[in-house]
Design an enzyme around this catalytic site. Structure first.
Site, mmCIF file in Angstrom:
data_model
loop_
_atom_site.group_PDB
_atom_site.id
_atom_site.type_symbol
_atom_site.label_atom_id
_atom_site.label_comp_id
_atom_site.label_asym_id
_atom_site.label_seq_id
_atom_site.Cartn_x
_atom_site.Cartn_y
_atom_site.Cartn_z
ATOM 1 N N TYR A 135 0.817 -1.220 0.000
ATOM 2 C CA TYR A 135 0.000 0.000 0.000
ATOM 3 C C TYR A 135 0.852 1.272 0.000
ATOM 4 C CZ TYR A 135 -4.078 -2.950 1.208
ATOM 5 O OH TYR A 135 -5.087 -3.888 1.214
ATOM 6 N N LYS A 185 4.380 -14.842 1.448
ATOM 7 C CA LYS A 185 4.019 -15.712 0.322
ATOM 8 C C LYS A 185 5.308 -15.925 -0.459
ATOM 9 C CE LYS A 185 1.329 -18.016 -2.408
ATOM 10 N NZ LYS A 185 0.837 -19.359 -2.041
ATOM 11 N N ASP A 218 -2.004 -17.986 2.298
ATOM 12 C CA ASP A 218 -3.143 -18.863 1.999
ATOM 13 C C ASP A 218 -3.333 -19.898 3.111
ATOM 14 O OD1 ASP A 218 -0.684 -19.870 1.159
ATOM 15 O OD2 ASP A 218 -1.393 -20.596 -0.782
ATOM 16 N N ASP A 242 -4.421 -6.606 6.076
ATOM 17 C CA ASP A 242 -5.743 -6.031 5.802
ATOM 18 C C ASP A 242 -6.763 -7.155 5.595
ATOM 19 O OD1 ASP A 242 -7.745 -4.230 5.177
ATOM 20 O OD2 ASP A 242 -7.069 -3.915 3.112
ATOM 21 N N ASP A 246 -9.987 -8.676 8.276
ATOM 22 C CA ASP A 246 -11.422 -8.806 7.997
ATOM 23 C C ASP A 246 -11.864 -10.243 8.264
ATOM 24 O OD1 ASP A 246 -11.797 -6.098 7.205
ATOM 25 O OD2 ASP A 246 -13.215 -6.723 5.637
#
Ligand code: IPM
Ligand code: MN
Length: 347
Positions: A135, A185, A218, A242, A246
């Protein structure tokens, strides 16, 4: 009497409703705890943008600098101002300019709240890198509007940025169950994520008492659903954090319960406290927004300000209320009723 200067930025939509609720609770906690919270309201929002052409004045950051903390509701009203404009004009510059690099998001079930999982005992502290990574905002578009158009968005990971968020995570793990999950990742992203993994292993040497596990994003997403009890502190990059938070909100019963703190640990500038949820234009001003996430974020603010026992009082007031089933079902109790119940426990 000790006094803390708080900048209130209710923002848009239900941000205004839940900030008002949280502020009432914080005032009650301050009164009880024998300290003062002096609030200054800033109307910076999408409505402010429509009037002035900016989400905050050019000296907005400078204005906020002298406060002890910022309490923010939510930013965004996409029907009037594109999110890419409103967020980059208010929320994201505050996080970046004040180097609030640690975005702390606790995920656990409040008593009385029914989560979607079989497990009820999980207690996860997500620590999301909050200033760089995916970001950063570095990039651009060329050949706009043509068939050859190209868009580039470059993730930027710095050694300073990665190391400090991991150290923050290890320090937090030491105060909890001494387990740290680092999320990357690196099997697919061979530069930035391998870099993150290397720094993780180097920093871990300074924390031999903390058990480190390195996960791919993942795999940890699945683990948060299947075996959430196995996780303690989870440290992730801006984008991964982020998304995971959630998911964390979902497993704790919904965004109405997810609190957050944007922390600059060096304390030379204000940190910012906000619920994870957005402005929810569809239910703005209907009086049905759940204020618990905002009140919990307020408790995190008290903790940061050093008002530990007041913070604990607010948390136990929230828990006393949810134990009685108040605020535990979406749409069942009005914002005012939930806030009133928390205030009644505090008084
Ligand atoms: C959050 C929000 C923001 C973020 C958006 C609104 C830019 O989703 O705080 O999680 O991604 O940081
Ligand atoms: Mn988010």
């Amino acid at each position: 009497m000790k006094s803390h200067k708080i900048a209130l930025i209710p923002g848009d939509g239900i941000g205004k409703n839940v900030t008002e609720a949280a502020w009432q609770v914080l005032q009650a906690a301050a009164k009880k705890g024998g300290f003062a919270l002096e609030g200054t309201n800033f109307p910076w929002s999408c409505a402010y943008y429509r009037e002035t052409g900016a989400m905050m004045p050019p000296d907005g950051i400078e204005t906020l600098r002298s406060f002890d903390a910022i309490l923010l509701g939510a930013v965004g009203w996409p029907a009037e101002v594109p999110d890419s404009v409103s967020l980059h004009g208010l929320l994201l510059p505050i996080r970046k300019q004040f180097m609030q690099y640690a975005n702390i998001r606790p995920h656990r079930l409040l008593p009385g709240v029914q989560g979607p999982l079989r497990s009820e005992g999980f207690d996860i502290l997500c620590i999301r890198e909050n200033t760089e990574g995916e970001y950063t905002g570095a990039g651009g578009r060329v050949h706009s509007g043509t068939g050859n158009e190209v868009a580039v968005e470059t993730s930027i990971f710095t050694r300073v940025g990665v190391e400090r968020i991991l150290r923050y995570g290890f320090e937090q793990a030491r105060t909890r169950r001494k387990k740290l999950a680092s999320v990357t990742k690196s099997n697919a992203q061979k530069h930035s994520m391998v870099f993150w993994d290397e720094i993780t292993r180097a920093v871990a040497k300074d924390y031999p008492d903390v058990e480190l596990t390195q996960y791919h994003i993942d795999a940890i997403a699945a683990r948060m659903v299947m075996e959430p009890d196995s996780l303690d502190v989870v440290v992730a990059s801006n984008l991964f954090g982020d998304i995971l938070t959630d998911l964390g909100a979902a497993i704790q019963g919904g965004l109405g319960y997810a609190a957050s703190a944007n922390i600059n640990p060096d304390r030379s500038v204000p940190s910012m406290f906000e619920p994870v949820h957005g402005s929810a234009p569809d239910i703005a001003n209907l009086g049905i927004a759940n204020p618990i996430a905002a009140i919990w974020s307020g408790a995190m603010m008290l903790e940061h300000l050093g008002e530990r026992s007041a913070a604990a009082e607010v948390m136990s007031a929230i828990e006393a209320v949810t134990t009685r089933g108040i605020g535990t079902n979406p749409g069942q109790d009005r914002t005012e009723a939930i806030t009133g119940a928390v205030l009644a426990v505090l008084s």
